[in-house]
Design a protein around this motif. Structure first.
Motif, PDB file in Angstrom:
ATOM      1  N   GLU A 158     -14.544   5.209   1.235  1.00 12.68           N
ATOM      2  CA  GLU A 158     -13.477   6.190   1.017  1.00 12.68           C
ATOM      3  C   GLU A 158     -13.609   7.391   1.957  1.00 12.68           C
ATOM      4  N   ARG A 209     -16.403   1.248 -10.056  1.00 11.41           N
ATOM      5  CA  ARG A 209     -16.337   2.230  -8.967  1.00 11.41           C
ATOM      6  C   ARG A 209     -17.238   1.838  -7.815  1.00 11.41           C
ATOM      7  N   ASP A 241      -9.119  -5.030  -0.667  1.00 12.10           N
ATOM      8  CA  ASP A 241      -8.393  -4.248   0.338  1.00 12.10           C
ATOM      9  C   ASP A 241      -7.731  -5.125   1.394  1.00 12.10           C
ATOM     10  N   GLY A 280      -4.876   9.785  -2.984  1.00 13.17           N
ATOM     11  CA  GLY A 280      -4.897   8.608  -2.117  1.00 13.17           C
ATOM     12  C   GLY A 280      -3.677   7.720  -2.282  1.00 13.17           C
ATOM     13  N   ARG A 316      -3.839   1.890  -2.379  1.00 17.60           N
ATOM     14  CA  ARG A 316      -5.162   1.293  -2.127  1.00 17.60           C
ATOM     15  C   ARG A 316      -6.274   2.021  -2.869  1.00 17.60           C
ATOM     16  N   GLU A 317      -6.271   3.340  -2.807  1.00 17.45           N
ATOM     17  CA  GLU A 317      -7.342   4.135  -3.425  1.00 17.45           C
ATOM     18  C   GLU A 317      -7.212   4.180  -4.950  1.00 17.45           C
ATOM     19  N   GLY A 355     -15.985   9.463  -3.593  1.00 19.20           N
ATOM     20  CA  GLY A 355     -15.949   8.040  -3.253  1.00 19.20           C
ATOM     21  C   GLY A 355     -17.170   7.589  -2.460  1.00 19.20           C
ATOM     22  N   ASP A 410     -11.611  -1.796   6.277  1.00 11.80           N
ATOM     23  CA  ASP A 410     -12.347  -2.072   5.039  1.00 11.80           C
ATOM     24  C   ASP A 410     -12.993  -3.449   5.041  1.00 11.80           C
ATOM     25  N   ASN A 463       0.833  -1.222   0.000  1.00  7.83           N
ATOM     26  CA  ASN A 463       0.000   0.000   0.000  1.00  7.83           C
ATOM     27  C   ASN A 463       0.860   1.260   0.000  1.00  7.83           C
ATOM     28  N   ARG A 492      -4.431   9.503   7.460  1.00  6.86           N
ATOM     29  CA  ARG A 492      -4.488   9.290   6.003  1.00  6.86           C
ATOM     30  C   ARG A 492      -3.573   8.156   5.575  1.00  6.86           C
TER      31      ARG A 492
END
Lengths: 479, 479
Positions: free
Chosen positions: B161, A183, A193, A157, A160-161, B157, B193, A147, B183
């Motif tokens: 998110e 999405r 994740d 991000g 991960r994002e 998101g 998650d 990550n 973050r």
């Protein structure tokens, strides 16, 4: 074992390295902090063969150490010294499988380097924003397994994002096709994740669907002198409210950092008339054009100077200037290395706690370890600091080396305890590997460790996936 | 059981409802599609008491059905008909615990409604962008448990998110404190998650640290007539490249949808001179001001008209107009309900496949079920369509009801098979619950189901957390 290795050789296409010389590059991490041994290094060419290798490992109860570009900083991809593990190198899974500019997705195999991913996106007129120092060598599989963070997390991000779907090989050697370019998908547990950030301890990532962004029309950077971290934080707030998503990087660094870069990099020079104890490098990305971006950043800086959050600033007017400003930030790590031994921390804090942390920690270190130099920089917009130390300027000789090295453990502990007390993380973007594994376990609650061990035992019941990384080995099977 | 219930009554503070009349509101979902039974409804006031209730459940092997605002669309919060489960209502965990405007985080308990979260953020000069029809009633805990979507996912998101940290009660009744406002944090498996989107089947979310954004200075909406979905997709691309993160919503709807709204909502009227087969509602958020936002959107529309991607457009000039344009989109669902029975799908597709999907699926449905009306709308920017049907206009009477209801299963199957063939999801934002549980299992690979079952068995070995939701019940213990 020879018969088993012969069976492995038959089980998959691709390379199997067994000679010591061939294996050597895969057995030491690039900082040369850890060196291990391995039965062999397997380099399959495709996902189905990764699965075949892992099935062989499961059958023979051989532990597997997945490895990408081998640029990790926490020893997560280096085998232990038992010589009984197999290194599984993913670098030959190097195909860009698909690009979809309408869906804004790029499907790549795990061994594609981060720079190749960025290039493939740019060629299609898109941005893949993940960016970090090792990008020429590190692989996207490794980025996802750890990550990875980097400089534009504030806007886009972490790794991960930036990932919509994964393909991975389970500990049982099955191929899981989760390569969805969606999405929104609420059809069950978030396995994606779970694999991301698991450092190869739950399975092996073989491919990913990555999220692309529009290429900005223009980017402008400003190098800003600020009196202290508290002012830098106020500047961050001002920048966020004025620029919104246009603010794509916000980096903090002390004057000590810049002085080291000037000392060790010939071309480097401070772009301001006077020195300041702290600097901020901020970047604006714009959908319109350079003039629009410059106007936005000039408006911000004017307000910042007026509010005394900044004392001076230099703006990039050309691409060369943009790159020169960024180089001042990006060359800190290498310049610090050139100065001598280092003690490093990769910490994250709630952004509101950073100024206090820097002030209090600085005092404590100055008191307990007088003279050692703090080299503090990082991604302020993400709350992520590289809170590093170098030896005092008069203790750089080899005769001081052992004494400085002996400080690593107590300083690590001092810094990490304060970080945890402030609600922070002792590994913001580098992962745990073996470097921070025990230190992390020391700070986690019993509930959290038990949950992590339960997940590990469920997906890897025989403990064969990168054992000893992320979780302490003796606790792995306690569930 | 009475003795056990007495023990439960002593075990926690808060309400324990055992009378049929008191329990009733918690036993039926708000669409009145499912009704179950329960031993009792427990309404603790704090996280420690949620843990106490779950420990009682674990001790007595009583299954627990967590429930937030009870506004879910998939039956995920309704108990089964056995009468042997306990409903655990989280609505009394309703405290805003902390707000940090420098870190841009808001810490709230699970039972706070989405609207209260939005309001708390706005009062502090920040935006919490999650927004959906049920926001006055639904709770943030339910939003996270089901990974809710809504209208601004394109920019900000899904619920996933927007969450940095969680507090949750495990199946063993332990309280996990993962309330980190960071973050970046790479210290182990992504438990956050894993709980998000697990629909209460792995544990009970009791609090969360939410991510706030700057409040935009201005928002402008445009209602745009487009010839077909393919043109809408090209308009989306144009808007993304010109507006970047300024584009905060991009919704598609057919003329059938708008006609239904005009029929059932008195104040509704098409803001354009001529009808079009399709419309797009797009929203721009701006950091500068209204004029800046309008200029950006006008520039976009000019280019779109020139490129024949749009045939006409209306722009909001006042807040009332902004709200009126949004009402046309937001009132579709209720207007369709007012029209009679509905058959609904909540699907996601790679954005590049949407135009083909709409064209081909429309043809197939017209051929197999002639006359039934397609009511197609959704979050085009996220690839998420509410691909719904209403009965033909001349078959609205009660005598046609059974025949229309009999179409639900074959039409669901037809649509979902096509969605999966296009690489899509059969539940984009509503979750699986019991509604899509078996249909989803039918489309998942054996590997993926096995991974999900392994995670379930690891964290909830006795199968007591919301059993029968998300995963088929007979497979839950097969691991």
């Amino acid at each position: 074992m020879q018969a088993a290795l012969d069976e492995l050789r038959q089980a998959f296409a691709g390379r199997l390295l067994v000679d010591e010389a061939d294996k050597a590059p895969f057995l030491t991490d690039w900082r040369r902090k850890w060196t291990g041994q391995a039965l062999a290094v397997a380099q399959p060419d495709m996902a189905a063969d990764v699965a075949a290798v892992v099935r062989w490992c499961a059958r023979h109860r051989v532990a597997v150490v997945p490895q990408g570009g081998n640029t990790g900083l926490s020893g997560g991809a280096t085998p232990d010294t038992s010589g009984r593990t197999l290194v599984l190198s993913l670098t030959r899974l190097n195909k860009v499988r698909a690009i979809d500019t309408i869906n804004n997705t790029l499907t790549v195999e795990a061994g594609v380097t981060l720079q190749q991913v960025q290039d493939a996106a740019r060629e299609a007129g898109r941005l893949f924003p993940l960016s970090l120092a090792a990008e020429g060598t590190c692989t996207i599989g490794g980025n996802l397994a750890s990550n990875a963070g980097g400089v534009q997390v504030l806007r886009y991000g972490n790794a991960r994002e930036l990932c919509l779907g994964l393909e991975a090989v389970t500990a049982q050697g099955e191929l899981w096709d989760g390569l969805r370019g969606l999405r929104k998908d609420n059809t069950g547990y978030d396995l994606r994740d779970l694999f991301i950030g698991s450092e190869g301890t739950l399975g092996v990532i073989t491919a990913a669907v990555l999220k692309l962004h529009p290429l900005p029309a223009a980017q402008v950077a400003a190098f800003v002198a600020v009196p202290d971290p508290a002012a830098a934080l106020q500047l961050l707030q001002l920048a966020q409210s004025r620029l919104g998503a246009g603010l794509t990087a916000f980096e903090l660094m002390s004057d000590t950092c810049i002085a080291l870069v000037e000392k060790h990099v010939d071309s480097a020079r401070l772009p301001l008339a006077e020195r300041s104890p702290w600097y901020v490098l901020l970047e604006v990305s714009d959908n319109v054009d350079e003039a629009h971006a410059s106007a936005a950043i000039e408006g911000l800086l004017e307000a910042a100077l007026e509010q005394e959050l900044a004392t001076d600033a230099a703006l990039s007017a050309t691409l060369a200037q943009f790159q020169a400003l960024w180089a001042l930030r990006e060359d800190i790590s290498e310049s610090q290395g050139a100065e001598g031994r280092t003690i490093k921390h990769d910490i994250a804090l709630p952004i509101s706690r950073i100024a206090d942390f820097i002030a209090n920690m600085g005092e404590e270190i100055a008191q307990r370890w007088p003279g050692e130099r703090l080299v503090v920089f990082g991604h302020l917009g993400d709350g992520n600091l590289h809170y590093n130390l170098s030896p005092a300027a008069d203790r750089l000789g080899p005769e001081h080396r052992a004494a400085f090295e002996a400080l690593e453990k107590p300083i690590n502990q001092c810094v990490h305890d304060a970080v945890v007390a402030h609600g922070g993380s002792i590994s913001a973007e580098h992962g745990l590997g073996v470097l921070r594994r025990d230190e992390s376990a020391r700070h986690k609650s019993a509930v959290e460790l038990r949950l992590m061990q339960a997940v590990k035992a469920a997906l890897d019941p025989h403990g064969l996936m990168n054992p000893g990384k992320l979780l302490p080995p003796n606790q792995e099977h306690s569930e």
